[in-house]
Enzyme design. Structure first.
Site, PDB file in Angstrom:
ATOM      1  CD  GLU A  89     -15.192  58.986  31.169  1.00 22.97           C
ATOM      2  OE1 GLU A  89     -15.268  60.136  30.675  1.00 22.97           O
ATOM      3  OE2 GLU A  89     -14.413  58.692  32.068  1.00 22.97           O
ATOM      4  CB  CYS A 102     -18.479  63.589  23.325  1.00 23.38           C
ATOM      5  SG  CYS A 102     -16.696  63.416  23.525  1.00 23.38           S
ATOM      6  CB  CYS A 109      -5.417  57.572  25.405  1.00 19.53           C
ATOM      7  SG  CYS A 109      -4.753  58.559  24.030  1.00 19.53           S
ATOM      8  CB  CYS A 113      -2.057  64.784  26.438  1.00 14.35           C
ATOM      9  SG  CYS A 113      -2.002  64.543  24.654  1.00 14.35           S
ATOM     10  CB  CYS A 116      -5.484  64.033  28.685  1.00 17.75           C
ATOM     11  SG  CYS A 116      -6.884  63.048  28.163  1.00 17.75           S
ATOM     12  CD  GLU A 157      -5.355  60.566  17.914  1.00 19.71           C
ATOM     13  OE1 GLU A 157      -5.455  61.544  18.654  1.00 19.71           O
ATOM     14  OE2 GLU A 157      -5.768  60.567  16.739  1.00 19.71           O
ATOM     15  CG  LEU A 212      -1.894  74.076  17.668  1.00 15.61           C
ATOM     16  CD1 LEU A 212      -0.838  73.273  16.920  1.00 15.61           C
ATOM     17  CD2 LEU A 212      -2.338  75.280  16.816  1.00 15.61           C
ATOM     18  CB  CYS A 331     -11.087  63.893  28.000  1.00 16.49           C
ATOM     19  SG  CYS A 331     -10.790  62.801  26.699  1.00 16.49           S
TER      20      CYS A 331
HETATM   21  N1  SAH Z   1      -6.992  62.011  21.123  1.00 17.36           N
HETATM   22  C1  SAH Z   1      -7.843  62.948  20.474  1.00 17.36           C
HETATM   23  C2  SAH Z   1      -9.279  62.949  20.951  1.00 17.36           C
HETATM   24  C3  SAH Z   1      -9.547  62.801  22.422  1.00 17.36           C
HETATM   25  S1  SAH Z   1      -9.190  64.169  23.466  1.00 17.36           S
HETATM   26  C4  SAH Z   1      -7.237  64.342  20.556  1.00 17.36           C
HETATM   27  O1  SAH Z   1      -6.144  64.484  21.099  1.00 17.36           O
HETATM   28  O2  SAH Z   1      -7.814  65.277  20.033  1.00 17.36           O
HETATM   29  C5  SAH Z   1     -10.450  65.327  23.062  1.00 17.36           C
HETATM   30  C6  SAH Z   1     -10.082  66.753  23.401  1.00 17.36           C
HETATM   31  O3  SAH Z   1     -10.155  66.987  24.824  1.00 17.36           O
HETATM   32  C7  SAH Z   1      -8.677  67.095  22.981  1.00 17.36           C
HETATM   33  O4  SAH Z   1      -8.620  68.365  22.382  1.00 17.36           O
HETATM   34  C8  SAH Z   1      -7.971  67.073  24.300  1.00 17.36           C
HETATM   35  O5  SAH Z   1      -6.774  67.758  24.236  1.00 17.36           O
HETATM   36  C9  SAH Z   1      -9.017  67.681  25.235  1.00 17.36           C
HETATM   37  N2  SAH Z   1      -8.743  67.502  26.655  1.00 17.36           N
HETATM   38  C10 SAH Z   1      -8.159  66.467  27.271  1.00 17.36           C
HETATM   39  N3  SAH Z   1      -8.024  66.693  28.600  1.00 17.36           N
HETATM   40  C11 SAH Z   1      -8.565  67.916  28.820  1.00 17.36           C
HETATM   41  C12 SAH Z   1      -8.726  68.732  29.987  1.00 17.36           C
HETATM   42  N4  SAH Z   1      -8.298  68.329  31.188  1.00 17.36           N
HETATM   43  N5  SAH Z   1      -9.314  69.933  29.848  1.00 17.36           N
HETATM   44  C13 SAH Z   1      -9.753  70.366  28.627  1.00 17.36           C
HETATM   45  N6  SAH Z   1      -9.638  69.642  27.488  1.00 17.36           N
HETATM   46  C14 SAH Z   1      -9.028  68.437  27.577  1.00 17.36           C
END
Ligand code: SAH
Length: 341
Positions: A89, A102, A109, A113, A116, A157, A212, A331
């Site tokens: 995407e 973006c 990935c 997390c 996500c 990532e 963070l 995401c």
């Molecule tokens: N892996 C990288 C970049 C991709 S995620 C990272 O961890 O930063 C990009 C951003 O979207 C990250 O800050 C991630 O934590 C956030 N993100 C992922 N799922 C989300 C959700 N359901 N709601 C809000 N932000 C989310």
């Protein structure tokens, strides 16, 4: 086979010399690939036999638009089909200061997390530099919008695909291509071990955004398994401070507000304490709910209260505007919906 779209100007020059072609042909080919041409037959200033020769030894694919969703706020999301049948995407967001795309950096990935959607099926593979360039340039072509900024915040990532991402960053600045410089690029990372350190060595003028999302190890490790493998939150901030020192660039922190989990007064105080002594900027992100996740977004009053506590402690903080909330723009949501049927 050569992946010609991922080749820099000097690499194309070498290839063309190997093929016994004059220098000016190399320059012509580079201009076409840098401009994201869809195939060799479109390189109209090259003789037919050279186009055929290139088609025999090089791959050049045009991403297939599998889906396009437009939000009422102007945000456009694309699902791109890649040569091997996988999909990623990209999201175009329109701001007053210009348009931002973006992009994804991996197919899936492996960071795991909890909140996500991108990580649900694990990582299938890394994206090539050419595929990341395609996301930028084909999103621009498809939307008819000039792109001035890039955020590496889509699926994947970026620091887990380090070499390809570095090559992409070098190439995306070239004036024959997208021409987008480092100061207009943000890279978002969850902070895998060694990644921020390697990036500091590159000494780039991009913005480092660190996901963070929690101010204590118990919560962060629960939400983000990478926390345990990379030494915990205090160490993460130390690593970011070292990055700041080495590059002279302020670090930006992303902090997800999940109701009752990361958004309490106590967590705000802890966050302020954690960041005291660093001049990092905090971006508060209202959580986007994804199907099957127990996490819920904080209500707007909570968001304001959390922000006020940070401000009262001298932390530089903004609340991220939600873009494309009506089109699964968080995401990995579009890709995961498609995979599930
Ligand atoms: N892996 C990288 C970049 C991709 S995620 C990272 O961890 O930063 C990009 C951003 O979207 C990250 O800050 C991630 O934590 C956030 N993100 C992922 N799922 C989300 C959700 N359901 N709601 C809000 N932000 C989310």
């Amino acid at each position: 086979m050569y992946d010609i779209r991922s080749m820099e100007r000097s690499e194309i020059a070498e290839l063309m010399a190997k093929l016994g072609e004059p220098k000016f042909r190399a320059e012509q080919v580079w201009r076409w690939t840098a401009a994201a041409v869809g195939g060799f037959d479109e390189m109209t200033n090259l003789p037919k036999n050279l186009r055929e020769k290139l088609a025999e030894c090089c791959e050049l694919h045009r991403p297939e638009m599998l889906a396009e969703q437009k939000s009422s706020d102007g945000t456009i999301k694309y699902l791109w089909g890649l040569a091997d049948g996988s999909a990623v995407e990209s999201v175009v967001m329109q701001y007053h200061h210009g348009n931002t795309v973006c992009i994804s950096t991996q197919v899936g990935c492996r960071m795991g997390c909890a909140f996500c959607a991108s990580t649900r099926g694990g990582k299938l593979r890394d994206l090539t530099p050419g595929e990341m360039l395609d996301e930028v340039q084909w999103s621009s072509k498809a939307s008819g919008l000039d792109i001035s900024n890039i955020v590496l915040m889509g699926i994947g990532e970026p620091l887990d695909n380090f070499d390809n991402v570095m090559k992409f960053l070098r190439m995306v600045g070239s004036p024959e291509g997208a021409g987008i410089g480092m100061r207009h690029i943000s890279l978002s990372t969850c902070g895998p071990e060694g990644g921020i350190e390697r990036l500091a060595e590159e000494d780039l003028q991009l913005t480092l955004s660190v996901s963070l999302h929690a101010s204590d190890d118990e919560t962060r490790s629960r939400l983000m398994p990478i926390n345990r493998a990379s030494g915990g939150v205090k160490r993460l901030i130390e690593r970011c401070n070292a990055y700041r020192k080495a590059t002279g660039r302020r670090v930006s922190y992303e902090y997800l507000l999940a109701s009752g989990i990361t958004d309490t007064d106590e967590k705000a105080e802890l966050l302020a304490k954690l960041l005291s002594g660093s001049d990092g900027h905090v971006n508060l992100i209202p959580l986007n709910h994804v199907d099957g996740s127990p996490l819920e977004p904080s209500d707007p009053e909570r968001v304001q209260r959390f922000k006020a506590i940070l401000e009262s402690r001298g932390v530089n903080v903004t609340v991220r505007r939600r873009m494309g909330a009506d089109i699964d723009a968080a995401c990995g949501q579009l890709r995961s919906k498609r995979q599930n049927g």
